[in-house]
Design a protein around this motif. Structure first.
Motif, mmCIF file in Angstrom:
data_model
loop_
_atom_site.group_PDB
_atom_site.id
_atom_site.type_symbol
_atom_site.label_atom_id
_atom_site.label_comp_id
_atom_site.label_asym_id
_atom_site.label_seq_id
_atom_site.Cartn_x
_atom_site.Cartn_y
_atom_site.Cartn_z
ATOM 1 N N GLU A 64 0.836 -1.208 0.000
ATOM 2 C CA GLU A 64 0.000 0.000 0.000
ATOM 3 C C GLU A 64 0.867 1.254 0.000
ATOM 4 O O GLU A 64 0.599 2.215 -0.719
ATOM 5 C CB GLU A 64 -0.918 0.016 1.223
ATOM 6 N N TYR A 65 1.922 1.232 0.829
ATOM 7 C CA TYR A 65 2.841 2.375 0.909
ATOM 8 C C TYR A 65 3.510 2.615 -0.437
ATOM 9 O O TYR A 65 3.601 3.757 -0.889
ATOM 10 C CB TYR A 65 3.884 2.116 1.998
ATOM 11 N N GLU A 68 0.939 4.153 -2.780
ATOM 12 C CA GLU A 68 0.718 5.563 -2.448
ATOM 13 C C GLU A 68 1.918 6.407 -2.846
ATOM 14 O O GLU A 68 1.756 7.517 -3.363
ATOM 15 C CB GLU A 68 0.436 5.719 -0.950
#
Length: 169
Positions: A64-65, A68
């Motif tokens: 997810e990081y 993003e």
């Protein structure tokens, strides 16, 4: 009696002690040890499963990081590109405005110079006319008082000079 021929009572007594220790170990201590080992194995397996869950969660969070971060980099690139385009448009607008102002200044300066040239030429012609009239009066020996006639002669002379200057160009 020697080591190869043991005493029968000692042998039986040693055998009974061995069996007593064996029974105590087999019935009391070994089950406890087995139970403790089984508990430790269950705890270890539970911790391994927990560690695996934590690792999977960490990988998910990391993915997810990364997503993003990638989106933020893409957005920053878009912002930089739009800022470059906006800056180029502003710069082009400023340059066009500056060019327009420069052209207006050049036109105004040229008009002012032309007006000053006409004024200076008129003043010079008047001065030349006055000097020519005075010089002609000295040559003739009497003052020339017909100002209108003198002006017509001078205008004809200047027209010839201007015509010669125009053909020379």
């Amino acid at each position: 009696m020697g080591p190869l021929e043991p005493d029968l009572i000692e042998l039986i007594l040693g055998l009974l002690c061995f069996l007593l220790v064996f029974v105590i170990l087999a019935k009391i201590l070994l089950p406890r040890i087995g139970k403790t080992l089984a508990e430790r194995e269950v705890l270890t397996e539970g911790r391994l499963e927990l560690a695996e869950e934590v690792r999977l969660e960490a990988e998910r969070v990391r993915a997810e990081y990364q997503a993003e971060l990638s989106a933020a980099r893409h957005k920053a690139l878009g912002i930089r590109q739009s800022a470059r385009e906006e800056g180029a448009a502003l710069l082009a607008g400023v340059r066009a405005e500056a060019q327009k102002v420069r052209e207006e200044l050049v036109a105004a300066s040229a008009a002012q110079l032309e007006a000053e040239r006409v004024i200076a030429e008129a003043e010079l012609r008047e001065g030349v006319l006055a000097l020519a009239t005075e010089l002609a009066g000295r040559i003739v020996g009497e003052p020339l008082t017909d100002v209108e006639r003198n002006r017509v002669i001078a205008d004809a002379f200047f027209a010839d000079v201007d015509a010669g200057a125009d053909t020379a160009k």
